[in-house]
Design a protein around this motif. Structure first.
Motif, PDB file in Angstrom:
ATOM      1  N   THR A 396      20.586  44.174  49.679  1.00 30.93           N
ATOM      2  CA  THR A 396      19.347  43.550  50.137  1.00 30.93           C
ATOM      3  C   THR A 396      19.665  42.138  50.609  1.00 30.93           C
ATOM      4  OG1 THR A 396      18.032  44.831  48.560  1.00 30.93           O
ATOM      5  CG2 THR A 396      16.998  42.887  49.522  1.00 30.93           C
ATOM      6  N   VAL A 397      19.270  41.806  51.834  1.00 31.78           N
ATOM      7  CA  VAL A 397      19.537  40.479  52.390  1.00 31.78           C
ATOM      8  C   VAL A 397      18.207  39.799  52.704  1.00 31.78           C
ATOM      9  CG1 VAL A 397      21.723  41.282  53.342  1.00 31.78           C
ATOM     10  CG2 VAL A 397      19.693  41.276  54.791  1.00 31.78           C
ATOM     11  N   THR A 398      18.232  38.485  52.715  1.00 30.45           N
ATOM     12  CA  THR A 398      17.016  37.703  52.960  1.00 30.45           C
ATOM     13  C   THR A 398      16.954  37.256  54.405  1.00 30.45           C
ATOM     14  OG1 THR A 398      17.041  36.923  50.668  1.00 30.45           O
ATOM     15  CG2 THR A 398      15.702  35.667  52.243  1.00 30.45           C
ATOM     16  N   ARG A 399      15.829  37.510  55.030  1.00 29.72           N
ATOM     17  CA  ARG A 399      15.652  37.131  56.433  1.00 29.72           C
ATOM     18  C   ARG A 399      15.851  35.630  56.613  1.00 29.72           C
ATOM     19  NH1 ARG A 399      12.050  35.069  59.890  1.00 29.72           N
ATOM     20  NH2 ARG A 399      10.537  34.681  58.209  1.00 29.72           N
ATOM     21  N   GLY A 400      16.571  35.289  57.701  1.00 26.07           N
ATOM     22  CA  GLY A 400      16.794  33.888  58.026  1.00 26.07           C
ATOM     23  C   GLY A 400      18.016  33.283  57.372  1.00 26.07           C
ATOM     24  N   THR A 401      18.783  34.064  56.626  1.00 29.81           N
ATOM     25  CA  THR A 401      19.957  33.525  55.942  1.00 29.81           C
ATOM     26  C   THR A 401      21.255  34.043  56.567  1.00 29.81           C
ATOM     27  OG1 THR A 401      20.026  35.327  54.315  1.00 29.81           O
ATOM     28  CG2 THR A 401      18.716  33.380  53.755  1.00 29.81           C
ATOM     29  N   THR A 402      22.325  33.299  56.323  1.00 32.16           N
ATOM     30  CA  THR A 402      23.669  33.696  56.740  1.00 32.16           C
ATOM     31  C   THR A 402      24.461  34.128  55.511  1.00 32.16           C
ATOM     32  OG1 THR A 402      23.657  32.160  58.612  1.00 32.16           O
ATOM     33  CG2 THR A 402      25.802  32.915  57.844  1.00 32.16           C
ATOM     34  N   GLU A 403      25.238  35.193  55.650  1.00 28.17           N
ATOM     35  CA  GLU A 403      26.063  35.678  54.555  1.00 28.17           C
ATOM     36  C   GLU A 403      27.511  35.829  55.022  1.00 28.17           C
ATOM     37  OE1 GLU A 403      22.736  38.229  52.017  1.00 28.17           O
ATOM     38  OE2 GLU A 403      24.604  39.203  52.646  1.00 28.17           O
ATOM     39  N   THR A 404      28.420  35.838  54.065  1.00 31.00           N
ATOM     40  CA  THR A 404      29.835  36.111  54.322  1.00 31.00           C
ATOM     41  C   THR A 404      30.178  37.458  53.710  1.00 31.00           C
ATOM     42  OG1 THR A 404      30.372  33.741  54.270  1.00 31.00           O
ATOM     43  CG2 THR A 404      32.196  35.299  53.989  1.00 31.00           C
ATOM     44  N   TRP A 405      30.679  38.369  54.541  1.00 27.98           N
ATOM     45  CA  TRP A 405      31.079  39.686  54.064  1.00 27.98           C
ATOM     46  C   TRP A 405      32.599  39.816  54.191  1.00 27.98           C
ATOM     47  CZ3 TRP A 405      27.264  44.095  55.919  1.00 27.98           C
ATOM     48  CH2 TRP A 405      25.968  43.810  55.430  1.00 27.98           C
ATOM     49  N   ALA A 463      11.855  41.334  58.912  1.00 28.60           N
ATOM     50  CA  ALA A 463      11.970  41.919  57.587  1.00 28.60           C
ATOM     51  C   ALA A 463      11.194  43.237  57.518  1.00 28.60           C
ATOM     52  CB  ALA A 463      11.436  40.942  56.538  1.00 28.60           C
ATOM     53  N   ASP A 464      11.737  44.167  56.742  1.00 31.43           N
ATOM     54  CA  ASP A 464      11.070  45.444  56.489  1.00 31.43           C
ATOM     55  C   ASP A 464      11.620  45.981  55.174  1.00 31.43           C
ATOM     56  OD1 ASP A 464      10.086  48.011  56.329  1.00 31.43           O
ATOM     57  OD2 ASP A 464      10.492  48.519  58.423  1.00 31.43           O
ATOM     58  N   PRO A 465      10.893  45.800  54.072  1.00 30.57           N
ATOM     59  CA  PRO A 465      11.422  46.209  52.769  1.00 30.57           C
ATOM     60  C   PRO A 465      11.515  47.717  52.584  1.00 30.57           C
ATOM     61  CG  PRO A 465       9.150  45.480  52.552  1.00 30.57           C
ATOM     62  CD  PRO A 465       9.560  45.174  53.963  1.00 30.57           C
ATOM     63  N   PRO A 492      11.942  35.988  51.835  1.00 33.98           N
ATOM     64  CA  PRO A 492      12.364  35.310  50.603  1.00 33.98           C
ATOM     65  C   PRO A 492      11.489  35.715  49.419  1.00 33.98           C
ATOM     66  CG  PRO A 492      12.364  33.767  52.421  1.00 33.98           C
ATOM     67  CD  PRO A 492      11.751  35.036  52.947  1.00 33.98           C
ATOM     68  N   GLY A 493      12.115  36.096  48.327  1.00 34.57           N
ATOM     69  CA  GLY A 493      11.396  36.488  47.125  1.00 34.57           C
ATOM     70  C   GLY A 493      10.916  37.923  47.110  1.00 34.57           C
ATOM     71  N   GLN A 494      11.075  38.632  48.219  1.00 29.44           N
ATOM     72  CA  GLN A 494      10.605  40.013  48.316  1.00 29.44           C
ATOM     73  C   GLN A 494      11.691  40.975  47.816  1.00 29.44           C
ATOM     74  OE1 GLN A 494       9.829  41.409  52.361  1.00 29.44           O
ATOM     75  NE2 GLN A 494       7.842  42.195  51.724  1.00 29.44           N
ATOM     76  N   GLN A 495      11.284  42.130  47.332  1.00 27.31           N
ATOM     77  CA  GLN A 495      12.207  43.148  46.868  1.00 27.31           C
ATOM     78  C   GLN A 495      12.229  44.324  47.841  1.00 27.31           C
ATOM     79  OE1 GLN A 495      14.174  42.748  44.061  1.00 27.31           O
ATOM     80  NE2 GLN A 495      13.285  40.675  44.062  1.00 27.31           N
ATOM     81  N   ALA A 496      13.370  44.994  47.929  1.00 24.71           N
ATOM     82  CA  ALA A 496      13.467  46.192  48.755  1.00 24.71           C
ATOM     83  C   ALA A 496      12.758  47.343  48.070  1.00 24.71           C
ATOM     84  CB  ALA A 496      14.930  46.550  49.001  1.00 24.71           C
ATOM     85  N   ALA A 497      12.125  48.186  48.883  1.00 23.45           N
ATOM     86  CA  ALA A 497      11.463  49.374  48.372  1.00 23.45           C
ATOM     87  C   ALA A 497      12.373  50.585  48.541  1.00 23.45           C
ATOM     88  CB  ALA A 497      10.140  49.591  49.111  1.00 23.45           C
ATOM     89  N   THR A 498      12.051  51.653  47.854  1.00 25.13           N
ATOM     90  CA  THR A 498      12.795  52.899  48.016  1.00 25.13           C
ATOM     91  C   THR A 498      12.489  53.483  49.390  1.00 25.13           C
ATOM     92  OG1 THR A 498      12.701  53.328  45.658  1.00 25.13           O
ATOM     93  CG2 THR A 498      13.201  55.201  47.091  1.00 25.13           C
TER      94      THR A 498
END
Length: 504
Positions: A396-405, A463-465, A492-498
């Motif tokens: 799960t990633v947060t919209r608007g953020t940068t990550e390192t994979w 975003a689309d949880p 931000p603060g949202q959880q992914a749904a099934t």
């Protein structure tokens, strides 16, 4: 009657003779398989067929200003060789599909209809768009049904493509012929003095390997070919033994590896240099001068080659130099070589302006604002030890953020890694700065055994949880057997749904 010791000796001698015969047969079979494993069409290809240029797809603009395309998935027959009809699949025709073209800032809708005998999808490879429009395995289209994804084009000029993505059957559907290009234009690229006349000095080059068997395209995996299907011939845009007549000094080739498992090392037969101007996600910051470029399945590269009046040159695939051991290299196609496409220059060529020294500023993150580091270990058993599960969200990633994979191939065979929706920057490749061909925006990267790549990715949404995107090995049989995971973009603060369940 022989005594017991004599009978025992005879039995032992017979058993030894049988074992020796079996060992000899096995060694002979392995030696024959080894000797028969490499393929080469270099120097034997007679370029007899004009290259087919996929037509630009017709479109309309509705009252709301949306550009509308139509794609029908169909069965049919194709004569790759005169008088020999082969069963194939295609979009709006019997094999491959038209080239879709749209501009940044436009809103597009693609009306997809499935006229195949089984369910499939249409995935927009390299496109930045909402997850529900991505065309992954959650957006299946049943036989006789339709789907109309719609989105706003919001990314730089680039060479993208479209193909099916049904879980467990992607290799088969792509190999049968379901693929096509999707070109994005924008203002900055249109003002650059680059070859840009589609089909004239700007040529789509969709490269696939194939094997004909009777009236069908063979899809069998030969012995020891744990990489997937490998064919014994190549074709471009569905054309065997193709040539392209050119009338300009500079020719732009939009290379797409649309094969399901084969990695190519593209070069010219005379070793001439060429300028790489674009990668998966668009133009580079400046041209890079190369004399060869490897492309694994799903990767693209835009190159510009200079022609001289009256000459001919052959685009070739050379042996793969990727650090594989001799066994893995042999049985993953690394020893194979192909003559792919002949370019034939006219006796008089139209002058082309010089390539600019600078192209476009980079649009990909540099990783300095990364908020999370994640690791993805690739093996044939799955990603991070798990096979694909459509009901499980892996990341799960947060919209608007940068990550390192950090993506690490810890397997004994080659893989690659494709991420949906985003283009990434390669920060590090096998412990060193990336080579020039990895310097631009990428969505797919090749990883030989024991190789790691550090990637910077920015998730700009939407975003689309409830609906995930995919990341996976784009060697399509590997994807089919479970080398795939899912990620969801949330606020931000949202959880992914099934993910919602479906019948497929």
């Amino acid at each position: 009657m022989a005594s017991p010791p004599r009978r025992l000796r005879r039995l032992l001698l017979g058993a030894c003779a049988l074992a020796l015969t079996l060992v000899t047969a096995i060694v002979a079979a392995v030696a024959w398989t080894w000797a028969d494993a490499d393929v080469s069409t270099v120097g034997t290809t007679e370029f007899t067929t004009p290259l087919h240029i996929p037509p630009l797809a017709a479109s309309t603009v509705d009252a709301a200003g949306t550009r509308v395309f139509s794609l029908d998935m169909r069965t049919g027959t194709t004569e790759f060789e005169p008088g020999r009809a082969t069963d194939t699949w295609g979009f709006n025709g019997s094999y491959l599909g038209p080239t879709l073209r749209a501009a940044r800032g436009e809103r597009v809708r693609v009306q997809v209809r499935n006229q195949l005998p089984e369910a499939s999808t249409v995935h927009w490879h390299g496109m930045h768009l909402p997850a529900a429009m991505d065309g992954g395995p959650h957006q299946m289209v049943d036989p006789g049904a339709a789907w109309a994804p719609e989105w706003a084009v919001d990314q730089p000029a680039s060479t993208l493509w479209y193909h099916p993505h049904p879980h467990g059957a992607t290799e088969d559907h792509v190999r049968r012929g379901l693929a096509g290009m999707f070109l994005i234009d924008d203002g900055p690229s249109s003002h650059l003095p680059l070859p840009s006349a589609y089909g004239v000095d700007d040529i789509p080059v969709i490269v696939q390997d194939m094997r004909l068997r009777g009236t069908r395209l063979d899809g069998a995996h030969a012995i020891f070919r744990d990489i997937g299907f490998l064919g014994d011939r190549t074709m471009v845009n569905g054309t065997l033994s193709p040539y392209q007549e050119v009338g300009d000094e500079l020719v732009r080739l939009r290379l797409l590896n649309a094969s399901t498992a084969r990695t190519y090392t593209f070069a010219f037969d005379d070793g001439r240099p060429f300028a790489m101007i674009g990668s998966d996600g668009g133009l580079l910051e400046r041209p890079a001068t190369l004399d060869r470029i490897p492309l694994s399945p799903g990767e693209r590269a835009e190159i510009v080659v200079r022609m001289r009046p009256g000459e001919r040159t052959v685009l070739r695939s050379e042996k793969l130099a990727a650090g594989l051991d001799f066994w893995a290299n042999r049985f993953s196609g690394g020893d194979d070589t192909f003559d792919v496409l002949e370019l034939r220059a006219a006796s008089t060529l139209r002058p082309s302006p010089a390539l600019p020294q600078n192209l476009v500023p980079p649009s990909i993150p540099d990783g300095t604002d990364s908020v999370v580091e994640r690791r993805f270990d690739l093996t044939s058993a799955g990603i991070n030890g798990e096979r694909m599960d459509l009901s499980r969200i892996d990341t799960t990633v947060t919209r608007g953020t940068t990550e390192t994979w950090i993506v690490h191939n810890i397997d004994g065979m080659a893989h690659n890694f494709h991420v949906h929706d985003v283009q990434f920057r390669v920060l590090d490749y096998d412990g060193a700065p990336p080579a020039p061909e990895l310097g631009g925006a990428k969505d797919t990267i090749f990883l030989p055994p024991n190789t790691a790549a550090t990637l910077a990715l920015r998730f700009d949404g939407p975003a689309d949880p409830t609906t995930p995107y995919m990341y996976h090995c784009h060697l399509l049989w590997h994807e089919d057997v479970g080398m795939m995971g899912q990620f969801t973009v949330v606020e931000p603060g949202q959880q992914a749904a099934t993910p919602p369940k479906h019948s497929h």
